[in-house]
Design a protein around this motif. Structure first.
Motif, PDB file in Angstrom:
ATOM      1  N   THR A 111      54.539  29.975  33.470  1.00  0.00           N
ATOM      2  CA  THR A 111      53.789  28.749  33.208  1.00  0.00           C
ATOM      3  C   THR A 111      52.799  28.495  34.337  1.00  0.00           C
ATOM      4  N   GLU A 112      51.602  28.069  33.989  1.00  0.00           N
ATOM      5  CA  GLU A 112      50.595  27.774  35.005  1.00  0.00           C
ATOM      6  C   GLU A 112      50.996  26.538  35.797  1.00  0.00           C
ATOM      7  N   ALA A 113      50.898  26.637  37.113  1.00  0.00           N
ATOM      8  CA  ALA A 113      51.213  25.525  38.008  1.00  0.00           C
ATOM      9  C   ALA A 113      49.998  25.229  38.875  1.00  0.00           C
ATOM     10  N   GLN A 114      49.918  24.007  39.363  1.00  0.00           N
ATOM     11  CA  GLN A 114      48.778  23.581  40.157  1.00  0.00           C
ATOM     12  C   GLN A 114      49.014  23.808  41.644  1.00  0.00           C
ATOM     13  N   GLY A 115      48.003  24.390  42.303  1.00  0.00           N
ATOM     14  CA  GLY A 115      48.026  24.508  43.749  1.00  0.00           C
ATOM     15  C   GLY A 115      47.351  23.307  44.374  1.00  0.00           C
ATOM     16  N   ILE A 116      47.041  23.416  45.665  1.00  0.00           N
ATOM     17  CA  ILE A 116      46.446  22.267  46.351  1.00  0.00           C
ATOM     18  C   ILE A 116      44.941  22.433  46.577  1.00  0.00           C
ATOM     19  N   SER A 117      44.355  23.497  46.027  1.00  0.00           N
ATOM     20  CA  SER A 117      42.899  23.719  46.047  1.00  0.00           C
ATOM     21  C   SER A 117      42.300  23.704  47.451  1.00  0.00           C
ATOM     22  N   LEU A 118      43.039  24.247  48.400  1.00  0.00           N
ATOM     23  CA  LEU A 118      42.503  24.384  49.747  1.00  0.00           C
ATOM     24  C   LEU A 118      41.592  25.598  49.843  1.00  0.00           C
ATOM     25  N   ILE A 119      41.804  26.577  48.949  1.00  0.00           N
ATOM     26  CA  ILE A 119      40.921  27.737  48.856  1.00  0.00           C
ATOM     27  C   ILE A 119      40.472  27.896  47.406  1.00  0.00           C
ATOM     28  N   ASP A 120      39.295  28.467  47.227  1.00  0.00           N
ATOM     29  CA  ASP A 120      38.709  28.631  45.902  1.00  0.00           C
ATOM     30  C   ASP A 120      39.240  29.926  45.267  1.00  0.00           C
ATOM     31  N   ALA A 121      40.464  29.861  44.783  1.00  0.00           N
ATOM     32  CA  ALA A 121      41.109  31.038  44.209  1.00  0.00           C
ATOM     33  C   ALA A 121      42.086  30.610  43.121  1.00  0.00           C
ATOM     34  N   THR A 122      42.246  31.469  42.130  1.00  0.00           N
ATOM     35  CA  THR A 122      43.239  31.258  41.081  1.00  0.00           C
ATOM     36  C   THR A 122      44.060  32.538  40.941  1.00  0.00           C
ATOM     37  N   THR A 123      45.322  32.382  40.588  1.00  0.00           N
ATOM     38  CA  THR A 123      46.206  33.533  40.458  1.00  0.00           C
ATOM     39  C   THR A 123      46.843  33.553  39.081  1.00  0.00           C
ATOM     40  N   GLN A 124      46.757  34.696  38.424  1.00  0.00           N
ATOM     41  CA  GLN A 124      47.395  34.918  37.133  1.00  0.00           C
ATOM     42  C   GLN A 124      48.323  36.127  37.246  1.00  0.00           C
ATOM     43  N   PRO A 125      49.205  36.334  36.277  1.00  0.00           N
ATOM     44  CA  PRO A 125      50.190  37.414  36.418  1.00  0.00           C
ATOM     45  C   PRO A 125      49.576  38.804  36.290  1.00  0.00           C
TER      46      PRO A 125
END
Length: 268
Positions: A111-125
């Motif tokens: 399930t997609e979870a939210q990070g704290i957006s301190l860096i401009d990056a997204t992670t998928q499996p």
């Protein structure tokens, strides 16, 4: 250089839940390399029930399992001391799960979870776990401009981390998987996106260069375990130098043949 009169404080953030892979050792390496130069240094452990302080000189975050990531992201969002420190330019070093939760989003238990957006990056499996030795060449962007030595570590993750325009890669991969994203790298080291594959990684039809880690502002993040700073003393010294407002060359050199032999063994 003149030694600081105060004690250098190394914030070890949430080691009770982000301590699965021995990444606590990064804080110990920083402390030891400072003390070997006659610089007073201490590790401040910040656990889940503590407020996240904004006044440390360096911060380290480690790896953890899916559930730990979700809990850690929620805690960092609720107690934004790390975000305040980043805004002040304090060096932050994050590894694996620590890197993912600093981004915009990541996946936990499918399930997609939210990070704290301190860096401009997204992670998928990723479709297949990345595990094994990793080596890379530093991109020397931003805060990492002084790095000249190859980077080495051990990766063990299931994340494909894609960088947005505000983030840049820490390094280009010479062995291993890294961010799980193939990307062309511009002359300034920023990732240049192409089409997105089914796994969410950025694929380039041009160079197919593999990238590792993230650099943005005062944040350096990576998938390297090891601990990473034990295996990359120049990177450790870079963090110390940034915390003290000097350059790596200003630090007293440390002659540690055992560490040099370990690096050669791992790089070879």
């Amino acid at each position: 250089m003149a030694k600081p009169t105060r004690t250098l404080t190394i914030g070890l953030i949430l080691p009770d839940i982000l301590g699965t892979y021995g990444d606590d050792g990064n804080a110990l390496v920083l402390r030891q390399r400072a003390r070997m130069r006659g610089i007073r240094a201490e590790v401040r452990k910040v656990t889940l029930t503590d407020e996240i302080p904004a006044d440390c000189d360096i911060y380290t975050l480690g790896g953890g399992e899916d559930s730990a990531q979700v809990i850690a992201a929620a805690r960092l969002a609720a107690s934004p001391g790390l975000q305040a420190a980043a805004a002040d330019g304090t060096p932050i070093f994050a590894v694996c799960a620590g890197m993912q939760i600093l981004g915009h989003s990541f996946f936990a238990h499918g399930t997609e979870a939210q990070g704290i957006s301190l860096i401009d990056a997204t992670t998928q499996p990723l479709s297949k776990r990345a595990i094994g030795e990793i080596a890379s060449k530093p991109s020397r962007v931003g805060i990492t401009a002084e790095l000249t030595e190859p980077l080495t570590g051990f990766e063990n993750h299931m994340g494909a981390t894609t960088l947005g325009p505000d983030a840049q890669p820490l390094a280009t991969v010479t062995r291993g998987t890294g961010n799980g994203a193939s990307a062309a790298v511009r002359n300034n080291g920023a990732s240049e996106g192409g089409e997105r594959g089914a796994e969410g990684a950025t694929n380039s039809a041009t160079s197919g260069t593999r990238i590792e880690g993230v650099v943005q502002g005062s944040v350096i993040a990576t998938y390297m375990h090891g601990p990473a700073l034990a295996r990359n003393p120049q990177l450790a010294d870079l963090l110390l130098a940034k915390a003290m407002g000097c350059t790596i060359e200003d630090l007293e050199p440390l002659e540690l043949p055992t560490i040099d032999r370990l690096r050669m063994e791992r790089l070879n």
